[in-house]
Design a protein around this motif. Structure first.
Motif, short mmCIF file in Angstrom:
data_model
loop_
_atom_site.label_atom_id
_atom_site.label_comp_id
_atom_site.label_asym_id
_atom_site.label_seq_id
_atom_site.Cartn_x
_atom_site.Cartn_y
_atom_site.Cartn_z
N UNK A 1 -2.24 -5.29 0.42
CA UNK A 1 -2.45 -4.63 1.71
C UNK A 1 -2.86 -3.18 1.47
N UNK A 2 -3.86 -2.72 2.21
CA UNK A 2 -4.23 -1.32 2.28
C UNK A 2 -4.57 -0.73 0.90
N UNK B 1 0.99 8.38 -4.46
CA UNK B 1 0.45 7.38 -5.39
C UNK B 1 -0.48 8.01 -6.42
N UNK B 2 -0.38 7.52 -7.62
CA UNK B 2 -1.22 7.98 -8.74
C UNK B 2 -1.96 6.75 -9.27
N UNK C 1 4.96 -5.92 -6.71
CA UNK C 1 4.69 -4.80 -7.62
C UNK C 1 5.42 -3.59 -7.05
N UNK C 2 6.38 -3.09 -7.80
CA UNK C 2 7.11 -1.89 -7.38
C UNK C 2 6.46 -0.67 -8.03
N UNK C 3 6.32 0.37 -7.26
CA UNK C 3 5.71 1.60 -7.76
C UNK C 3 6.78 2.68 -7.90
N UNK C 4 6.63 3.55 -8.87
CA UNK C 4 7.59 4.63 -9.09
C UNK C 4 7.56 5.63 -7.95
N UNK D 1 0.82 -1.21 0.00
CA UNK D 1 0.00 0.00 0.00
C UNK D 1 0.85 1.25 0.00
N UNK D 2 0.21 2.33 0.39
CA UNK D 2 0.86 3.65 0.43
C UNK D 2 2.15 3.57 1.24
N UNK D 3 3.19 4.16 0.74
CA UNK D 3 4.52 4.22 1.34
C UNK D 3 5.26 2.89 1.28
N UNK D 4 4.70 1.91 0.57
CA UNK D 4 5.38 0.62 0.40
C UNK D 4 5.36 -0.21 1.68
#
Length: 193
Positions: free
Chosen positions: A69-70, A44-45, A36-39, A13-16
Protein backbone atom coordinates in the motif's frame (compact mmCIF):
# COMPACT_ATOMS: atom_id res chain seq x y z
CA UNK A 1 12.74 -28.49 0.98
CA UNK A 2 10.74 -25.25 1.24
CA UNK A 3 6.97 -25.37 1.60
CA UNK A 4 4.95 -24.66 -1.54
CA UNK A 5 2.18 -23.02 0.52
CA UNK A 6 1.73 -19.43 -0.58
CA UNK A 7 2.61 -16.83 2.03
CA UNK A 8 1.36 -13.24 2.00
CA UNK A 9 3.76 -10.45 2.85
CA UNK A 10 2.15 -7.12 3.77
CA UNK A 11 4.10 -3.94 2.91
CA UNK A 12 2.58 -0.93 4.68
CA UNK A 13 3.26 2.61 3.60
CA UNK A 14 4.34 5.73 5.42
CA UNK A 15 3.37 5.70 9.11
CA UNK A 16 2.57 1.98 8.95
CA UNK A 17 -0.86 0.39 8.88
CA UNK A 18 -2.67 0.69 12.23
CA UNK A 19 -4.85 -2.11 13.59
CA UNK A 20 -7.98 -0.73 11.90
CA UNK A 21 -6.30 -0.53 8.45
CA UNK A 22 -7.33 -3.13 5.89
CA UNK A 23 -3.73 -4.40 5.65
CA UNK A 24 -3.82 -5.29 9.36
CA UNK A 25 -7.21 -6.96 8.90
CA UNK A 26 -5.86 -8.94 5.94
CA UNK A 27 -2.80 -9.96 7.93
CA UNK A 28 -5.10 -11.38 10.61
CA UNK A 29 -7.42 -12.99 8.02
CA UNK A 30 -5.12 -14.52 5.42
CA UNK A 31 -3.36 -17.78 6.18
CA UNK A 32 0.43 -17.57 6.33
CA UNK A 33 0.50 -13.77 6.38
CA UNK A 34 3.34 -11.63 7.70
CA UNK A 35 4.39 -8.02 7.55
CA UNK A 36 7.50 -6.08 6.69
CA UNK A 37 8.28 -4.08 9.81
CA UNK A 38 10.28 -0.89 9.42
CA UNK A 39 12.57 0.66 12.03
CA UNK A 40 11.15 4.13 11.40
CA UNK A 41 7.61 4.49 10.04
CA UNK A 42 7.57 8.29 10.41
CA UNK A 43 10.85 9.10 8.66
CA UNK A 44 11.21 6.46 5.97
CA UNK A 45 14.65 5.91 4.48
CA UNK A 46 14.67 4.15 1.09
CA UNK A 47 17.73 1.94 1.66
CA UNK A 48 16.48 0.79 5.06
CA UNK A 49 12.97 0.08 3.75
CA UNK A 50 14.29 -1.90 0.77
CA UNK A 51 16.70 -3.81 3.04
CA UNK A 52 13.84 -4.74 5.40
CA UNK A 53 11.82 -6.08 2.46
CA UNK A 54 14.83 -8.05 1.20
CA UNK A 55 15.33 -9.63 4.64
CA UNK A 56 11.71 -10.77 4.79
CA UNK A 57 11.76 -12.19 1.27
CA UNK A 58 15.07 -13.97 1.90
CA UNK A 59 13.69 -15.49 5.11
CA UNK A 60 10.47 -16.71 3.48
CA UNK A 61 10.09 -20.48 3.44
CA UNK A 62 7.68 -20.63 0.53
CA UNK A 63 6.33 -18.68 -2.43
CA UNK A 64 5.14 -15.14 -1.70
CA UNK A 65 2.43 -12.78 -2.78
CA UNK A 66 3.30 -9.21 -1.82
CA UNK A 67 0.47 -6.89 -0.74
CA UNK A 68 1.70 -3.29 -0.81
CA UNK A 69 0.00 0.00 0.00
CA UNK A 70 1.11 3.55 -0.80
CA UNK A 71 4.84 4.00 -0.11
CA UNK A 72 5.03 0.20 0.18
CA UNK A 73 4.35 0.03 -3.59
CA UNK A 74 7.22 2.40 -4.35
CA UNK A 75 9.48 0.43 -2.00
CA UNK A 76 8.50 -2.81 -3.73
CA UNK A 77 9.34 -1.39 -7.18
CA UNK A 78 12.71 -0.10 -5.95
CA UNK A 79 13.48 -3.48 -4.35
CA UNK A 80 12.49 -5.42 -7.49
CA UNK A 81 14.78 -3.27 -9.65
CA UNK A 82 17.85 -4.35 -7.64
CA UNK A 83 16.92 -7.60 -5.85
CA UNK A 84 18.93 -10.78 -6.29
CA UNK A 85 17.41 -13.26 -8.73
CA UNK A 86 16.95 -15.85 -5.97
CA UNK A 87 14.76 -13.41 -4.04
CA UNK A 88 12.73 -12.41 -7.10
CA UNK A 89 12.01 -16.06 -7.86
CA UNK A 90 10.26 -16.41 -4.50
CA UNK A 91 7.65 -13.81 -5.46
CA UNK A 92 4.65 -15.14 -7.36
CA UNK A 93 2.93 -11.78 -7.68
CA UNK A 94 2.11 -8.41 -6.13
CA UNK A 95 -1.05 -6.48 -5.32
CA UNK A 96 -0.20 -2.77 -5.44
CA UNK A 97 -2.81 -0.56 -3.77
CA UNK A 98 -2.89 3.24 -3.99
CA UNK A 99 0.77 3.80 -4.89
CA UNK A 100 2.15 7.08 -3.58
CA UNK A 101 3.45 9.45 -6.25
CA UNK A 102 6.59 10.60 -4.46
CA UNK A 103 7.49 12.75 -7.48
CA UNK A 104 4.40 14.99 -7.23
CA UNK A 105 4.77 18.67 -6.36
CA UNK A 106 2.85 18.42 -3.07
CA UNK A 107 4.59 15.25 -1.87
CA UNK A 108 5.30 15.31 1.89
CA UNK A 109 8.95 16.08 2.58
CA UNK A 110 9.41 12.79 4.46
CA UNK A 111 8.73 10.81 1.26
CA UNK A 112 10.82 12.76 -1.23
CA UNK A 113 13.86 10.52 -0.73
CA UNK A 114 11.98 7.74 -2.54
CA UNK A 115 12.09 9.71 -5.81
CA UNK A 116 12.73 8.92 -8.53
CA UNK A 117 10.31 6.00 -8.66
CA UNK A 118 11.79 2.82 -10.15
CA UNK A 119 10.10 2.34 -13.53
CA UNK A 120 11.33 -1.11 -14.57
CA UNK A 121 8.67 -3.74 -15.29
CA UNK A 122 8.15 -6.01 -12.32
CA UNK A 123 9.44 -9.54 -13.00
CA UNK A 124 6.24 -11.15 -11.68
CA UNK A 125 2.50 -10.64 -12.26
CA UNK A 126 1.00 -7.61 -10.56
CA UNK A 127 -2.30 -5.85 -10.20
CA UNK A 128 -2.45 -2.15 -9.33
CA UNK A 129 -5.59 -0.77 -7.68
CA UNK A 130 -5.80 3.02 -7.68
CA UNK A 131 -8.50 5.62 -7.23
CA UNK A 132 -9.73 8.63 -9.16
CA UNK A 133 -9.78 10.65 -5.92
CA UNK A 134 -6.47 9.66 -4.32
CA UNK A 135 -4.58 12.72 -3.01
CA UNK A 136 -1.33 10.71 -3.13
CA UNK A 137 -1.55 9.88 -6.86
CA UNK A 138 -3.94 10.90 -9.61
CA UNK A 139 -5.68 8.21 -11.63
CA UNK A 140 -3.52 9.17 -14.62
CA UNK A 141 -0.36 8.80 -12.58
CA UNK A 142 -1.50 5.43 -11.17
CA UNK A 143 -2.18 4.22 -14.71
CA UNK A 144 1.27 5.39 -15.83
CA UNK A 145 2.92 3.51 -12.96
CA UNK A 146 0.89 0.42 -13.89
CA UNK A 147 2.17 0.66 -17.48
CA UNK A 148 5.76 1.17 -16.30
CA UNK A 149 5.58 -1.78 -13.91
CA UNK A 150 3.72 -4.05 -16.36
CA UNK A 151 0.75 -4.25 -13.99
CA UNK A 152 -2.87 -4.84 -14.75
CA UNK A 153 -4.70 -1.72 -13.52
CA UNK A 154 -8.04 -0.98 -11.89
CA UNK A 155 -9.12 2.56 -10.98
CA UNK A 156 -11.86 2.74 -8.37
CA UNK A 157 -14.26 5.69 -8.36
CA UNK A 158 -14.16 7.92 -5.28
CA UNK A 159 -12.07 5.55 -3.14
CA UNK A 160 -9.55 8.14 -1.91
CA UNK A 161 -6.24 6.71 -0.72
CA UNK A 162 -7.87 3.34 0.05
CA UNK A 163 -7.04 3.62 3.73
CA UNK A 164 -8.79 4.17 7.06
CA UNK A 165 -9.30 7.89 6.37
CA UNK A 166 -11.18 7.09 3.14
CA UNK A 167 -13.37 4.51 4.90
CA UNK A 168 -11.46 1.38 3.92
CA UNK A 169 -11.03 -0.40 7.21
CA UNK A 170 -11.59 -4.09 6.52
CA UNK A 171 -11.87 -3.58 2.72
CA UNK A 172 -13.45 -6.98 2.18
CA UNK A 173 -14.13 -6.14 -1.49
CA UNK A 174 -10.37 -5.80 -1.94
CA UNK A 175 -10.05 -9.56 -1.59
CA UNK A 176 -11.66 -9.79 -5.06
CA UNK A 177 -8.56 -8.08 -6.50
CA UNK A 178 -6.25 -10.41 -4.58
CA UNK A 179 -8.15 -13.43 -5.92
CA UNK A 180 -8.06 -11.95 -9.44
CA UNK A 181 -4.27 -11.67 -9.14
CA UNK A 182 -4.02 -15.22 -7.84
CA UNK A 183 -6.08 -16.55 -10.77
CA UNK A 184 -3.74 -14.73 -13.16
CA UNK A 185 -0.70 -16.24 -11.43
CA UNK A 186 -2.26 -19.72 -11.66
CA UNK A 187 -3.13 -19.29 -15.37
CA UNK A 188 0.46 -18.26 -16.12
CA UNK A 189 1.80 -21.21 -14.14
CA UNK A 190 -0.41 -23.63 -16.11
CA UNK A 191 0.62 -22.07 -19.44
CA UNK A 192 4.28 -22.66 -18.59
CA UNK A 193 3.68 -26.25 -17.45
Amino acid sequence: MASQTTHYLILPGWQGSPQEHWQSHWQRSLPNAGRVEQANWERPEPRAWVAALQREVAAARGPLILVAHSLGCVTLARWAAQAPQAALLKVRGALLVAPADVERDNCPEALRGFAPIARQPLPFPSLLVGSDSDPAASAERALQLARDWGSEAVILPGAGHINVKSGHRRWEQGFAYLYRLQRRIERQRLQRA
